[in-house]
Design a protein around this motif. Structure first.
Motif, PDB file in Angstrom:
ATOM      1  N   LEU A  17       0.854  -1.185   0.000  1.00  0.00           N
ATOM      2  CA  LEU A  17       0.000   0.000   0.000  1.00  0.00           C
ATOM      3  C   LEU A  17       0.887   1.232   0.000  1.00  0.00           C
ATOM      4  O   LEU A  17       1.937   1.264   0.635  1.00  0.00           O
ATOM      5  CB  LEU A  17      -0.908   0.014   1.228  1.00  0.00           C
ATOM      6  N   GLN A  18       0.464   2.261  -0.703  1.00  0.00           N
ATOM      7  CA  GLN A  18       1.236   3.490  -0.776  1.00  0.00           C
ATOM      8  C   GLN A  18       0.758   4.423   0.324  1.00  0.00           C
ATOM      9  O   GLN A  18      -0.446   4.682   0.462  1.00  0.00           O
ATOM     10  CB  GLN A  18       1.069   4.126  -2.150  1.00  0.00           C
ATOM     11  N   SER A  19       1.706   4.954   1.114  1.00  0.00           N
ATOM     12  CA  SER A  19       1.320   5.728   2.290  1.00  0.00           C
ATOM     13  C   SER A  19       2.173   6.967   2.462  1.00  0.00           C
ATOM     14  O   SER A  19       3.279   7.074   1.927  1.00  0.00           O
ATOM     15  CB  SER A  19       1.435   4.849   3.546  1.00  0.00           C
ATOM     16  N   ILE A  20       1.619   7.899   3.232  1.00  0.00           N
ATOM     17  CA  ILE A  20       2.341   9.107   3.619  1.00  0.00           C
ATOM     18  C   ILE A  20       2.215   9.273   5.124  1.00  0.00           C
ATOM     19  O   ILE A  20       1.146   9.107   5.696  1.00  0.00           O
ATOM     20  CB  ILE A  20       1.814  10.358   2.870  1.00  0.00           C
ATOM     21  N   PHE A  21       3.340   9.562   5.763  1.00  0.00           N
ATOM     22  CA  PHE A  21       3.383   9.881   7.185  1.00  0.00           C
ATOM     23  C   PHE A  21       3.661  11.369   7.299  1.00  0.00           C
ATOM     24  O   PHE A  21       4.649  11.858   6.753  1.00  0.00           O
ATOM     25  CB  PHE A  21       4.530   9.139   7.881  1.00  0.00           C
ATOM     26  N   PHE A  22       2.803  12.097   7.981  1.00  0.00           N
ATOM     27  CA  PHE A  22       3.059  13.509   8.238  1.00  0.00           C
ATOM     28  C   PHE A  22       3.685  13.638   9.619  1.00  0.00           C
ATOM     29  O   PHE A  22       3.115  13.188  10.623  1.00  0.00           O
ATOM     30  CB  PHE A  22       1.765  14.326   8.170  1.00  0.00           C
ATOM     31  N   ALA A  23       4.856  14.247   9.667  1.00  0.00           N
ATOM     32  CA  ALA A  23       5.565  14.467  10.922  1.00  0.00           C
ATOM     33  C   ALA A  23       5.498  15.952  11.276  1.00  0.00           C
ATOM     34  O   ALA A  23       5.247  16.798  10.415  1.00  0.00           O
ATOM     35  CB  ALA A  23       7.012  14.020  10.789  1.00  0.00           C
ATOM     36  N   ARG A  24       5.736  16.263  12.541  1.00  0.00           N
ATOM     37  CA  ARG A  24       5.623  17.641  13.016  1.00  0.00           C
ATOM     38  C   ARG A  24       6.790  18.520  12.597  1.00  0.00           C
ATOM     39  O   ARG A  24       6.651  19.731  12.505  1.00  0.00           O
ATOM     40  CB  ARG A  24       5.546  17.666  14.545  1.00  0.00           C
ATOM     41  N   SER A  25       7.962  17.942  12.384  1.00  0.00           N
ATOM     42  CA  SER A  25       9.153  18.757  12.151  1.00  0.00           C
ATOM     43  C   SER A  25      10.087  18.082  11.155  1.00  0.00           C
ATOM     44  O   SER A  25       9.942  16.896  10.839  1.00  0.00           O
ATOM     45  CB  SER A  25       9.900  18.965  13.469  1.00  0.00           C
ATOM     46  N   ARG A  26      11.068  18.846  10.697  1.00  0.00           N
ATOM     47  CA  ARG A  26      12.083  18.279   9.802  1.00  0.00           C
ATOM     48  C   ARG A  26      12.849  17.169  10.517  1.00  0.00           C
ATOM     49  O   ARG A  26      13.115  16.120   9.933  1.00  0.00           O
ATOM     50  CB  ARG A  26      13.067  19.363   9.365  1.00  0.00           C
ATOM     51  N   ASN A  27      13.199  17.420  11.769  1.00  0.00           N
ATOM     52  CA  ASN A  27      13.948  16.422  12.529  1.00  0.00           C
ATOM     53  C   ASN A  27      13.140  15.132  12.680  1.00  0.00           C
ATOM     54  O   ASN A  27      13.655  14.033  12.460  1.00  0.00           O
ATOM     55  CB  ASN A  27      14.324  16.985  13.905  1.00  0.00           C
ATOM     56  N   GLN A  28      11.886  15.257  13.049  1.00  0.00           N
ATOM     57  CA  GLN A  28      11.041  14.077  13.206  1.00  0.00           C
ATOM     58  C   GLN A  28      10.884  13.336  11.878  1.00  0.00           C
ATOM     59  O   GLN A  28      10.854  12.107  11.842  1.00  0.00           O
ATOM     60  CB  GLN A  28       9.677  14.485  13.761  1.00  0.00           C
ATOM     61  N   THR A  29      10.828  14.070  10.797  1.00  0.00           N
ATOM     62  CA  THR A  29      10.742  13.466   9.465  1.00  0.00           C
ATOM     63  C   THR A  29      11.968  12.605   9.193  1.00  0.00           C
ATOM     64  O   THR A  29      11.849  11.452   8.773  1.00  0.00           O
ATOM     65  CB  THR A  29      10.616  14.562   8.382  1.00  0.00           C
ATOM     66  N   GLU A  30      13.151  13.144   9.445  1.00  0.00           N
ATOM     67  CA  GLU A  30      14.386  12.411   9.171  1.00  0.00           C
ATOM     68  C   GLU A  30      14.558  11.209  10.093  1.00  0.00           C
ATOM     69  O   GLU A  30      15.025  10.148   9.660  1.00  0.00           O
ATOM     70  CB  GLU A  30      15.596  13.343   9.282  1.00  0.00           C
ATOM     71  N   VAL A  31      14.165  11.342  11.353  1.00  0.00           N
ATOM     72  CA  VAL A  31      14.284  10.224  12.296  1.00  0.00           C
ATOM     73  C   VAL A  31      13.364   9.079  11.879  1.00  0.00           C
ATOM     74  O   VAL A  31      13.789   7.915  11.800  1.00  0.00           O
ATOM     75  CB  VAL A  31      13.991  10.683  13.739  1.00  0.00           C
ATOM     76  N   LEU A  32      12.104   9.388  11.591  1.00  0.00           N
ATOM     77  CA  LEU A  32      11.168   8.336  11.181  1.00  0.00           C
ATOM     78  C   LEU A  32      11.601   7.719   9.853  1.00  0.00           C
ATOM     79  O   LEU A  32      11.511   6.504   9.666  1.00  0.00           O
ATOM     80  CB  LEU A  32       9.741   8.876  11.088  1.00  0.00           C
TER      81      LEU A  32
END
Length: 169
Positions: free
Chosen positions: A16-31
């Motif tokens: 399945l194709q998905s998108i995760f929205f994170a709160r910050s740039r840092n959280q984006t890179e960590v996830l």
């Protein structure tokens, strides 16, 4: 969060194709790192997982957008940079790591999935903040799309101090 990581792994295996929205740039890179590590452990091509945020060069952003449209990228972790205005095709799942600031943001994010008469899923994780509890205690305020903004007492020095501090940062 651990739940987001686990769900990301399940989604990658399901195709399945998905998108995760994170709160910050840092959280984006960590996830993104966690999901790529999980993909590697499951023998899934790590290039099928991408990050997307402000600060990426335009050619990289266009390449990620194309990968989402043509299906070569199955999971993207993004800040609100993919919330609106970028054609990324029709996704199957939207996951939010927090309640968006406004109902309009919520609907813009959810609208990334389920296009073209396709079924889709939206999962929103609530943080233990006043904002998230406000909407989770009465989800109709978010789903109705019209919400009175939360108010606070300007005579409360603790609240005023916190807001001034946040505005300065």
């Amino acid at each position: 969060s651990e739940a987001a990581r686990q769900l990301g792994g399940v989604l990658l295996q399901s195709e399945l194709q998905s998108i995760f929205f994170a709160r910050s740039r840092n959280q984006t890179e960590v996830l993104l790192k966690y999901l790529r590590d999980d993909a590697k452990g499951k023998h899934i091509d790590q290039q099928r997982v991408a990050g997307y945020r402000g600060g990426y060069l335009p050619n990289l952003r266009r390449s990620i957008e194309q990968g989402l449209r043509d299906g070569t990228i199955r999971t993207v972790v993004s800040t609100n940079a993919l919330e609106l205005g970028v054609d990324i095709g029709a996704l199957d799942a939207v996951l939010m790591r927090n309640v968006p600031p406004l109902p309009a943001n919520y609907w813009q994010r959810v609208g990334r999935a389920g296009r073209r008469q396709r079924m889709a899923v939206d999962l929103t994780y609530a943080r233990p903040t006043t904002h998230d509890r406000f909407y989770f205690n009465d989800p109709q305020k978010m789903l109705a799309g019209r919400v009175d903004p939360p108010r606070f007492n300007l005579r409360n020095p603790l609240m005023v101090g916190r807001h001034v501090n946040a505005a300065v940062l």
